[in-house]
Design a protein around this motif. Structure first.
Motif, PDB file in Angstrom:
ATOM      1  N   GLY A  48       0.812  -1.214   0.000  1.00 50.37           N
ATOM      2  CA  GLY A  48       0.000   0.000   0.000  1.00 50.37           C
ATOM      3  C   GLY A  48       0.840   1.256   0.000  1.00 50.37           C
ATOM      4  O   GLY A  48       2.065   1.226  -0.017  1.00 50.37           O
ATOM      5  N   GLU A  49       0.143   2.356   0.023  1.00 54.66           N
ATOM      6  CA  GLU A  49       0.785   3.664  -0.026  1.00 54.66           C
ATOM      7  C   GLU A  49       1.215   4.091   1.374  1.00 54.66           C
ATOM      8  O   GLU A  49       0.502   3.871   2.348  1.00 54.66           O
ATOM      9  CB  GLU A  49      -0.205   4.680  -0.598  1.00 54.66           C
ATOM     10  CG  GLU A  49       0.390   6.028  -0.878  1.00 54.66           C
ATOM     11  CD  GLU A  49      -0.609   6.960  -1.541  1.00 54.66           C
ATOM     12  OE1 GLU A  49      -0.523   8.169  -1.282  1.00 54.66           O
ATOM     13  OE2 GLU A  49      -1.473   6.486  -2.294  1.00 54.66           O
ATOM     14  N   THR A  50       2.383   4.700   1.480  1.00 57.20           N
ATOM     15  CA  THR A  50       2.861   5.198   2.770  1.00 57.20           C
ATOM     16  C   THR A  50       2.955   6.714   2.723  1.00 57.20           C
ATOM     17  O   THR A  50       3.140   7.308   1.663  1.00 57.20           O
ATOM     18  CB  THR A  50       4.242   4.622   3.131  1.00 57.20           C
ATOM     19  OG1 THR A  50       5.164   4.972   2.100  1.00 57.20           O
ATOM     20  CG2 THR A  50       4.193   3.122   3.284  1.00 57.20           C
ATOM     21  N   THR A  51       2.827   7.321   3.875  1.00 62.08           N
ATOM     22  CA  THR A  51       2.944   8.761   4.012  1.00 62.08           C
ATOM     23  C   THR A  51       3.904   9.051   5.155  1.00 62.08           C
ATOM     24  O   THR A  51       3.758   8.496   6.247  1.00 62.08           O
ATOM     25  CB  THR A  51       1.575   9.395   4.329  1.00 62.08           C
ATOM     26  OG1 THR A  51       0.655   9.042   3.292  1.00 62.08           O
ATOM     27  CG2 THR A  51       1.678  10.891   4.438  1.00 62.08           C
ATOM     28  N   LEU A  52       4.886   9.895   4.900  1.00 63.92           N
ATOM     29  CA  LEU A  52       5.826  10.286   5.945  1.00 63.92           C
ATOM     30  C   LEU A  52       5.298  11.532   6.648  1.00 63.92           C
ATOM     31  O   LEU A  52       4.767  12.437   6.013  1.00 63.92           O
ATOM     32  CB  LEU A  52       7.207  10.568   5.359  1.00 63.92           C
ATOM     33  CG  LEU A  52       7.904   9.379   4.715  1.00 63.92           C
ATOM     34  CD1 LEU A  52       9.231   9.816   4.122  1.00 63.92           C
ATOM     35  CD2 LEU A  52       8.125   8.275   5.728  1.00 63.92           C
ATOM     36  N   ALA A  53       5.473  11.559   7.965  1.00 64.66           N
ATOM     37  CA  ALA A  53       5.024  12.704   8.755  1.00 64.66           C
ATOM     38  C   ALA A  53       6.186  13.185   9.615  1.00 64.66           C
ATOM     39  O   ALA A  53       6.927  12.386  10.175  1.00 64.66           O
ATOM     40  CB  ALA A  53       3.851  12.314   9.634  1.00 64.66           C
ATOM     41  N   THR A  54       6.353  14.480   9.695  1.00 65.27           N
ATOM     42  CA  THR A  54       7.358  15.066  10.564  1.00 65.27           C
ATOM     43  C   THR A  54       6.702  15.381  11.895  1.00 65.27           C
ATOM     44  O   THR A  54       5.655  16.035  11.938  1.00 65.27           O
ATOM     45  CB  THR A  54       7.927  16.353   9.935  1.00 65.27           C
ATOM     46  OG1 THR A  54       8.502  16.018   8.677  1.00 65.27           O
ATOM     47  CG2 THR A  54       8.980  16.973  10.826  1.00 65.27           C
TER      48      THR A  54
END
Length: 118
Positions: free
Chosen positions: A36-42
């Motif tokens: 699946g799709e991943t999203t990076l968060a700061t």
């Protein structure tokens, strides 16, 4: 004739489904490469809870876990250095008696195991 066709179609469908299931069973789960799709968060924070902490034998450096990564920091305070950074959940760091390595729990290999790093 229609009945024979239906039976053959049903058998073929079951074989294809069985092959798909066998393929899925043989695939190894890689915690650092999820589907699946991943999203990076700061995330910026100066506090944390439910953390594990250890002090090296010289008494000048701490190691701690926060949100699945492991950090080191001078015991006097300052900027924390992230020493693990992956999708794996790393926790419970402990300095070795000589202070040259850190043991920690991680799910990197597919289950909770003890790993070490310099």
């Amino acid at each position: 004739m229609k009945t024979l066709f239906f039976i053959l179609l049903t058998i073929c469908s079951f074989n294809v489904l069985a092959m798909d299931e066998t393929k899925k069973e043989n695939e190894q789960w890689d915690v650092n490469n999820p589907p699946g799709e991943t999203t990076l968060a700061t995330i910026k924070t100066s506090t944390g809870t439910w953390m594990n902490l250890d002090v090296n034998t010289k008494g000048n450096t701490i190691t701690f876990d926060l949100l699945g990564d492991i950090y080191t920091m001078p015991i006097t305070g300052g900027k924390a250095t992230n020493i693990t950074n992956s999708m794996a959940w790393d926790m419970q760091p402990r300095f070795s008696p000589d202070g040259k390595s850190i043991a920690f729990t991680t799910d990197q290999g597919g289950g909770d195991n003890i790993w070490t790093m310099n």
